[in-house]
Design a protein around this motif. Structure first.
Motif, PDB file in Angstrom:
ATOM      1  N   THR A 148      34.808 -40.776  25.821  1.00 51.26           N
ATOM      2  CA  THR A 148      33.845 -41.214  24.800  1.00 51.26           C
ATOM      3  C   THR A 148      34.485 -41.832  23.567  1.00 51.26           C
ATOM      4  OG1 THR A 148      33.814 -38.988  23.826  1.00 51.26           O
ATOM      5  CG2 THR A 148      32.135 -39.490  25.489  1.00 51.26           C
ATOM      6  N   THR A 149      35.752 -41.546  23.297  1.00 49.69           N
ATOM      7  CA  THR A 149      36.387 -42.078  22.090  1.00 49.69           C
ATOM      8  C   THR A 149      37.894 -42.128  22.291  1.00 49.69           C
ATOM      9  OG1 THR A 149      36.435 -41.886  19.660  1.00 49.69           O
ATOM     10  CG2 THR A 149      36.641 -39.828  20.935  1.00 49.69           C
ATOM     11  N   GLY A 150      38.606 -42.645  21.300  1.00 48.82           N
ATOM     12  CA  GLY A 150      40.061 -42.674  21.367  1.00 48.82           C
ATOM     13  C   GLY A 150      40.667 -44.008  21.735  1.00 48.82           C
ATOM     14  N   SER A 151      39.849 -44.943  22.187  1.00 48.81           N
ATOM     15  CA  SER A 151      40.354 -46.281  22.497  1.00 48.81           C
ATOM     16  C   SER A 151      39.213 -47.281  22.383  1.00 48.81           C
ATOM     17  CB  SER A 151      40.968 -46.338  23.900  1.00 48.81           C
ATOM     18  OG  SER A 151      39.986 -46.107  24.893  1.00 48.81           O
ATOM     19  N   ILE A 152      39.588 -48.543  22.267  1.00 47.08           N
ATOM     20  CA  ILE A 152      38.588 -49.611  22.161  1.00 47.08           C
ATOM     21  C   ILE A 152      38.297 -50.114  23.572  1.00 47.08           C
ATOM     22  CG2 ILE A 152      38.065 -51.884  21.192  1.00 47.08           C
ATOM     23  CD1 ILE A 152      39.809 -51.192  18.815  1.00 47.08           C
ATOM     24  N   THR A 153      37.257 -49.552  24.134  1.00 45.39           N
ATOM     25  CA  THR A 153      36.866 -49.823  25.515  1.00 45.39           C
ATOM     26  C   THR A 153      35.350 -49.903  25.593  1.00 45.39           C
ATOM     27  OG1 THR A 153      38.754 -48.487  26.247  1.00 45.39           O
ATOM     28  CG2 THR A 153      37.076 -49.003  27.899  1.00 45.39           C
ATOM     29  N   ALA A 154      34.838 -50.855  26.339  1.00 47.36           N
ATOM     30  CA  ALA A 154      33.390 -50.976  26.497  1.00 47.36           C
ATOM     31  C   ALA A 154      32.791 -49.676  27.007  1.00 47.36           C
ATOM     32  CB  ALA A 154      33.053 -52.124  27.447  1.00 47.36           C
ATOM     33  N   GLY A 155      31.708 -49.243  26.373  1.00 46.82           N
ATOM     34  CA  GLY A 155      31.027 -48.023  26.751  1.00 46.82           C
ATOM     35  C   GLY A 155      31.364 -46.831  25.875  1.00 46.82           C
ATOM     36  N   LYS A 156      32.511 -46.883  25.186  1.00 46.26           N
ATOM     37  CA  LYS A 156      32.887 -45.769  24.321  1.00 46.26           C
ATOM     38  C   LYS A 156      32.192 -45.887  22.961  1.00 46.26           C
ATOM     39  CE  LYS A 156      37.348 -44.635  26.389  1.00 46.26           C
ATOM     40  NZ  LYS A 156      38.744 -44.258  26.136  1.00 46.26           N
ATOM     41  N   MET A 157      32.198 -44.763  22.231  1.00 46.44           N
ATOM     42  CA  MET A 157      31.639 -44.766  20.892  1.00 46.44           C
ATOM     43  C   MET A 157      32.384 -45.776  20.020  1.00 46.44           C
ATOM     44  SD  MET A 157      29.106 -42.707  20.743  1.00 46.44           S
ATOM     45  CE  MET A 157      28.388 -41.283  21.549  1.00 46.44           C
ATOM     46  N   ALA A 158      31.656 -46.420  19.139  1.00 43.78           N
ATOM     47  CA  ALA A 158      32.260 -47.412  18.253  1.00 43.78           C
ATOM     48  C   ALA A 158      32.873 -46.719  17.040  1.00 43.78           C
ATOM     49  CB  ALA A 158      31.225 -48.440  17.836  1.00 43.78           C
ATOM     50  N   ASP A 159      33.938 -45.954  17.298  1.00 40.47           N
ATOM     51  CA  ASP A 159      34.747 -45.346  16.242  1.00 40.47           C
ATOM     52  C   ASP A 159      35.911 -46.301  16.006  1.00 40.47           C
ATOM     53  OD1 ASP A 159      33.039 -43.150  16.386  1.00 40.47           O
ATOM     54  OD2 ASP A 159      34.351 -42.047  17.756  1.00 40.47           O
ATOM     55  N   LEU A 160      35.829 -47.056  14.928  1.00 46.24           N
ATOM     56  CA  LEU A 160      36.717 -48.200  14.753  1.00 46.24           C
ATOM     57  C   LEU A 160      37.280 -48.262  13.345  1.00 46.24           C
ATOM     58  CD1 LEU A 160      34.398 -50.849  16.456  1.00 46.24           C
ATOM     59  CD2 LEU A 160      36.448 -49.830  17.476  1.00 46.24           C
ATOM     60  N   LEU A 161      38.481 -48.847  13.248  1.00 44.57           N
ATOM     61  CA  LEU A 161      39.137 -49.061  11.964  1.00 44.57           C
ATOM     62  C   LEU A 161      39.605 -50.497  11.855  1.00 44.57           C
ATOM     63  CD1 LEU A 161      41.554 -45.981  12.026  1.00 44.57           C
ATOM     64  CD2 LEU A 161      39.209 -46.039  11.160  1.00 44.57           C
ATOM     65  N   LEU A 162      39.376 -51.102  10.705  1.00 44.46           N
ATOM     66  CA  LEU A 162      39.936 -52.412  10.403  1.00 44.46           C
ATOM     67  C   LEU A 162      41.061 -52.195   9.403  1.00 44.46           C
ATOM     68  CD1 LEU A 162      39.405 -55.401  11.190  1.00 44.46           C
ATOM     69  CD2 LEU A 162      38.180 -55.627   9.007  1.00 44.46           C
ATOM     70  N   ILE A 163      42.262 -52.614   9.786  1.00 45.31           N
ATOM     71  CA  ILE A 163      43.460 -52.352   8.984  1.00 45.31           C
ATOM     72  C   ILE A 163      44.203 -53.664   8.792  1.00 45.31           C
ATOM     73  CG2 ILE A 163      45.690 -51.165   8.966  1.00 45.31           C
ATOM     74  CD1 ILE A 163      44.430 -48.830  10.344  1.00 45.31           C
ATOM     75  N   SER A 164      44.565 -53.946   7.561  1.00 47.12           N
ATOM     76  CA  SER A 164      45.192 -55.221   7.235  1.00 47.12           C
ATOM     77  C   SER A 164      46.579 -55.324   7.868  1.00 47.12           C
ATOM     78  CB  SER A 164      45.320 -55.368   5.719  1.00 47.12           C
ATOM     79  OG  SER A 164      46.357 -54.518   5.226  1.00 47.12           O
TER      80      SER A 164
END
Length: 394
Positions: free
Chosen positions: A362-378
């Motif tokens: 459900t989380t821990g990586s950017i993969t279709a279907g997972k929760m959108a727990d995301l970080l934008l980092i410069s």
């Protein structure tokens, strides 16, 4: 809470499970990642249909951090056992990139631990959900630890392992306890480790005087993790490898590291990277209530703590007392001081802890279907945006 119906983040350096998309996009809808790809595969129809289109301008897009070992922050401690403290801690750490965390206790009385379990259980069930970082459960650090290695744990409350306590906690709060730290050499520890393993709870060694052989035996009973490696455990000796030697050589043991420049020398972090990365090493904060605040006097588990120049120590000077670290600081440290790639550092801060807790579906990586727990980092590794299940919270 900001809940865009559909969000597309474009022109991002997207770190996925197996590659980095140098110029990519992530489409979010309903709190989940709908699709991930390169910019040249993003259709004009998708662009025009998005409720929000965010130009990342080449910044990194990483999965949210998961902190399995954190005691507090911004003046709050999980041991407070109040909804106000849980709200304060999850808000503070969410503003520093943590999207999922374990409420971590200290060695305390049975009554104090009961109070934490009750408060976290209520918080996870609150109407409307959790507004900031998600509490995935509780990490019980103690009270079944070694009096020889208390660190900043209160020795007054150290007791031998009590499997019956754990049975009662499991019965009252099913699936709430996710991890327990204990000393495997203590009487009754192996029985408790077996129980934890049978219940799907991570059995971790820490604050322990175990020999190498005792850790190996504990692994056979279900021990699978080591907390704040190198700290509060018997060190490495060439004739008695101790706890550290077992953690370094036993492939089934995953290892935490506090990457703040104070707890562990970067050369020793490098050693862990060589032996435990990419899959068995986790970044943690071990943060206490002083995280996010300035120098001064604080308390941890009833012990007086002084923070000076950002370093937390027991007032008597005998031990470091947790940290004032955040997960984004930990990621920056390993990248800047050990030569670790952003991609690997992200794995240590997100995917590996997700796998440890059984949350990788459900989380821990950017993969279709997972929760959108995301970080934008410069590109300079400054945190710009944080989303928890698609909600913009920073």
């Amino acid at each position: 809470m900001n809940t865009a119906a559909e969000l597309i983040i474009v022109n991002a350096k997207v770190v996925t499970l197996d590659s980095t998309i140098e110029s990519g996009f992530v489409k979010v809808s309903g709190g989940r990642i709908q699709s991930v790809g390169s910019m040249d595969s993003l259709s004009e129809a998708d662009r025009s249909s998005a409720a929000e289109l965010l130009d990342a301008k080449g910044s990194w897009l990483l999965p949210g951090f998961i902190d399995v070992h954190v005691h507090g922050g911004y003046g709050h401690d999980f041991m407070d056992g109040t909804q106000k403290s849980l709200e304060g801690i999850t808000h503070f750490h969410s503003q520093n990139g943590t999207t999922t965390m374990l409420a971590t206790t200290v060695t305390a009385s049975r009554e104090a631990i009961d109070r934490v379990l009750e408060s976290v259980d209520a918080f996870t069930r609150r109407e409307g959900g959790m507004p900031h970082a998600k509490l995935a459960g509780v990490h019980l650090e103690g009270p079944f630890i070694s009096p020889k290695w208390p660190g900043a744990q209160n020795p007054s409350f150290i007791v031998p392992p009590q499997s019956q306590w754990m049975r009662e906690w499991i019965a009252q709060y099913p699936d709430l306890v996710k991890m327990m730290t204990l000393a495997p050499e203590t009487d009754g520890a192996l029985e408790l480790i077996r129980l934890l393993s049978e219940q799907g709870i991570v059995a971790a060694c820490g604050h322990t005087d175990s020999t190498y052989a005792q850790i190996v035996e504990a692994v056979q009973h279900g021990l699978s993790h080591a907390v704040h490696t190198f700290n509060a455990m018997k060190g490495l000796h060439h004739r008695e490898p101790g706890v550290v030697g077992a953690v370094l050589t036993q492939k089934s043991i995953s290892a935490e590291i506090i990457a703040d420049g104070h707890h562990v020398h970067p050369a020793c972090i490098g050693l862990l990277l060589q032996l435990k990365a990419p899959d068995q090493l986790l970044l943690i904060t071990d943060a206490m209530s002083a995280a996010g605040l300035g120098d001064g006097d604080y308390s941890l588990g009833g012990l007086d703590v002084v923070v000076k120049d950002g370093v937390a120590r027991l007032k008597d000077g005998s031990s470091l007392a947790g940290s004032t670290l955040t997960m984004v600081d930990a990621l920056r440290y390993v990248v800047r001081h050990t030569g670790t790639s952003v991609e690997l550092a992200s794995r240590l801060a997100s995917l590996n802890p997700a796998r440890l807790l059984g949350l990788e579906e459900t989380t821990g990586s950017i993969t279709a279907g997972k929760m959108a727990d995301l970080l934008l980092i410069s590109p300079e590794l400054e945190l710009q945006r944080v989303w928890v299940e698609g909600r913009l919270i920073r």
